[in-house]
Design a protein around this motif. Structure first.
Motif, PDB file in Angstrom:
ATOM      1  N   ASP A 249      -2.432   3.328  -5.766  1.00  0.00           N
ATOM      2  CA  ASP A 249      -3.925   3.610  -5.037  1.00  0.00           C
ATOM      3  C   ASP A 249      -3.113   4.702  -3.761  1.00  0.00           C
ATOM      4  OD1 ASP A 249      -3.772   1.748  -3.314  1.00  0.00           O
ATOM      5  OD2 ASP A 249      -6.242   2.022  -3.349  1.00  0.00           O
ATOM      6  N   HIS A 250      -2.360   4.582  -3.214  1.00  0.00           N
ATOM      7  CA  HIS A 250      -0.955   5.657  -1.306  1.00  0.00           C
ATOM      8  C   HIS A 250      -0.043   6.251  -2.503  1.00  0.00           C
ATOM      9  CE1 HIS A 250       0.489   5.411   1.685  1.00  0.00           C
ATOM     10  NE2 HIS A 250      -0.252   4.649   1.973  1.00  0.00           N
ATOM     11  N   PHE A 251      -0.298   7.455  -0.989  1.00  0.00           N
ATOM     12  CA  PHE A 251      -0.471   8.202  -1.203  1.00  0.00           C
ATOM     13  C   PHE A 251       2.230   8.348  -1.487  1.00  0.00           C
ATOM     14  CE2 PHE A 251      -0.224   8.970   3.432  1.00  0.00           C
ATOM     15  CZ  PHE A 251       1.244   9.377   3.531  1.00  0.00           C
ATOM     16  N   LEU A 252       2.264   7.450  -0.668  1.00  0.00           N
ATOM     17  CA  LEU A 252       3.445   7.454  -0.714  1.00  0.00           C
ATOM     18  C   LEU A 252       4.062   6.736  -1.903  1.00  0.00           C
ATOM     19  CD1 LEU A 252       4.148   5.151   2.662  1.00  0.00           C
ATOM     20  CD2 LEU A 252       4.781   8.222   1.666  1.00  0.00           C
ATOM     21  N   ALA A 253       3.034   6.083  -3.224  1.00  0.00           N
ATOM     22  CA  ALA A 253       3.566   5.610  -4.045  1.00  0.00           C
ATOM     23  C   ALA A 253       3.644   6.760  -5.025  1.00  0.00           C
ATOM     24  CB  ALA A 253       2.704   4.569  -4.509  1.00  0.00           C
ATOM     25  N   ARG A 254       2.923   8.117  -4.690  1.00  0.00           N
ATOM     26  CA  ARG A 254       2.643   8.870  -5.532  1.00  0.00           C
ATOM     27  C   ARG A 254       4.054  10.043  -4.996  1.00  0.00           C
ATOM     28  NH1 ARG A 254      -2.013  12.641  -4.091  1.00  0.00           N
ATOM     29  NH2 ARG A 254      -3.409  10.802  -5.494  1.00  0.00           N
ATOM     30  N   MET A 255       3.998   9.956  -4.010  1.00  0.00           N
ATOM     31  CA  MET A 255       5.069  11.031  -3.186  1.00  0.00           C
ATOM     32  C   MET A 255       6.529  10.868  -3.690  1.00  0.00           C
ATOM     33  SD  MET A 255       3.954  11.433   0.705  1.00  0.00           S
ATOM     34  CE  MET A 255       4.944  13.117   0.593  1.00  0.00           C
TER      35      MET A 255
END
Length: 381
Positions: free
Chosen positions: A341-347
Motif C-alpha cells: 500500500d506504499h507508493f514506492l512499491a507502486r513506483m
C-alpha cells in the motif's frame, strides 16, 4: 528552471496542480485497484485545455509552446501513478500523427474530439512476435474497393480496452520493406475487432489490451497521410514519445528522492549514516545531470530540431536511472518501502515498464551504436 519556464508557465502549473489535487489524487488508489480510469476525467481535462497544448485552436487546442506540455508531464508524474501517466501520455503521442499528416476529415472526426475530451485513443504498434522492432510488424491492410481489409494482431496496447480508436501500424504492401508500412485509424467498435485485457505487473490504473483484427473493413479515408509513408512518420513521432518517457522517468526519480530525503532527514544526520548520506548525494547528482540533459532536449524540440540520438540517450538513461533510484529509495526506507500500500512499491512496479515501452533499452542502444559507430543518419519525414 527560469531558463525554460516563464511566469505564465508557473501560473498554469499552479492551476494544473490544483486540478489534479482535487480531481485525480483522491481517487488514484481506487483506479489502481480497479485498473480503470473513468472517461469523465479526460472530459474535465479537455474542458480546461490540458489535452490540446500545441494544437491549433480550430481543433480545440490552445496553441501553446512545448514547455506547457513539459510542465503538464511533470505534474502528472507527481500523481505517482505510472498507469495514469501512460493513459494520458499515449493519447498525446497518437494525436500528432493525425495533426501533421491527416486529412481535414480525420482532424475533425478523430483529432478534435480527443482534444475536447469526448473521445480517447491509442497507438497500436507492438505485435506479439515483434516487440520493439516495428519493422517486423505483420498486420496487413489490403485494399479492396473503397476499404482496406485488416488482419493481424497487436499487444500491450495502452488504452486498448477503453480507447475509441487505434492509430495502427499496418503493412499495405506486404512485399515491400520500410516503404510498405502505413498508418491507419481503426475504430474500436468496428466489426472484426477483438480486445482482450492484459493484467500487468505495473501501470495498474491504465487498461492494456491485446487486439485482434479479423477481416476488419476500414474506409480508405482513414489512411493517415500517404500510403507507404507510415514507417517514416512513426520514426519522427517516436522521438517525442521517448522524450516524454524520459521526462516522466526523471520526475519519478525526483519524487522518490524528495520523499525519501524528507522522511529520513533526521535519521541521516551525522557520520553514523555516512554511506546512506553519500548514496543519496550521488543519486541527487545523477538525477540533476540527467534532468538538465532532458530539459535541453525539450528546448531543442521546442526549436524544431529532429533529435534521434539525443532522445534515444535521454530515454535509455532516464528510465534506467529512475528504476535504479526507486529501488535504492526502497532500501533506504527499510520495511516501509516494500509495503504493497506504499507508493514506492507502486513506483517500483511502474518504473520497470519504462525501460521497455517506447523502445526497449536494447533498441535504444542499437540506435545509438548505429549513429556513433556506423555513421547512420536519420532525417525527419
Amino acid at each position: 528552471m527560469s531558463r525554460y519556464y516563464k511566469a505564465e508557465h508557473e501560473e498554469k502549473r499552479k492551476e494544473i496542480k490544483a486540478f489534479f489535487d482535487q480531481e485525480v489524487q483522491p481517487y488514484i488508489d481506487q483506479w489502481e485497484i480497479e485498473q480503470h480510469i473513468p472517461k469523465s476525467i479526460w472530459k474535465k481535462m479537455g474542458e480546461r485545455g490540458y489535452l490540446g497544448y500545441g494544437f491549433p485552436e480550430e481543433y480545440g487546442g490552445t496553441n501553446r509552446d512545448f514547455w506547457y506540455n513539459v510542465l503538464l508531464v511533470e505534474e502528472v508524474s507527481k500523481i505517482r501513478s505510472g498507469g495514469f501517466n501512460a493513459a494520458f501520455g499515449i493519447t498525446q503521442m497518437a494525436l500528432p500523427y493525425i495533426h501533421k499528416y491527416g486529412s481535414e476529415h480525420l482532424k475533425q472526426k478523430y483529432l478534435k474530439p480527443v482534444i475536447l475530451g469526448d473521445m480517447n485513443c491509442c497507438m497500436a504498434i507492438t505485435e506479439p512476435g515483434g516487440g520493439s522492432d516495428v519493422a517486423n510488424a505483420k498486420t496487413v491492410a489490403i485494399k479492396e474497393g473503397d476499404h482496406y481489409i485488416v488482419n493481424g494482431s497487436k499487444t500491450f496496447i495502452t488504452n486498448g480496452i477503453l480507447g475509441d480508436y487505434f492509430v495502427t501500424v499496418v503493412k499495405t504492401d506486404p512485399n515491400a520493406g520500410f516503404t510498405g508500412f502505413s498508418l491507419l485509424i481503426i475504430d474500436a467498435n468496428a466489426e472484426g475487432v477483438t480486445k482482450n485485457p492484459i493484467h500487468k505487473m505495473g501501470w495498474h490504473a491504465s487498461d492494456t489490451a491485446e487486439l485482434g483484427f479479423n477481416n476488419v473493413k476500414v474506409p480508405i479515408e482513414n489512411l493517415i497521410g500517404t500510403e507507404g509513408s507510415g514507417f517514416f512518420y512513426l520514426m519522427g513521432g517516436l522521438q517525442y514519445e521517448r522524450l516524454s518517457m524520459a521526462l516522466g522517468s526523471i520526475n519519478d526519480a525526483v519524487n522518490a528522492l524528495e520523499y525519501t530525503i524528507q522522511q529520513k532527514a533526521k535519521l541521516l544526520k551525522g557520520a553514523d549514516n555516512q554511506q546512506k548520506r553519500h548514496d543519496l548525494a550521488q543519486m541527487v547528482a545523477d538525477v540533476e545531470l540527467s534532468k538538465q540533459f532532458v530539459y535541453q532536449c525539450c528546448q531543442n524540440h521546442e526549436e524544431g530540431e529532429y533529435m534521434v540520438l539525443e532522445c534515444s540517450i535521454a530515454k535509455v538513461n532516464a528510465t534506467a536511472l529512475a528504476d535504479k533510484i526507486i529501488i535504492k529509495c526502497i532500501e533506504i526506507m527499510d520495511d516501509l518501502g516494500v509495503r504493497e500500500d506504499h507508493f514506492l512499491a507502486r513506483m517500483y512496479r511502474d518504473s520497470r515498464i519504462g525501460t521497455i515501452g517506447g523502445g526497449s533499452q536494447e533498441i535504444m542502444f542499437e540506435i545509438i551504436s548505429k549513429m556513433v559507430i556506423d555513421d547512420k543518419k536519420y532525417g525527419a519525414a
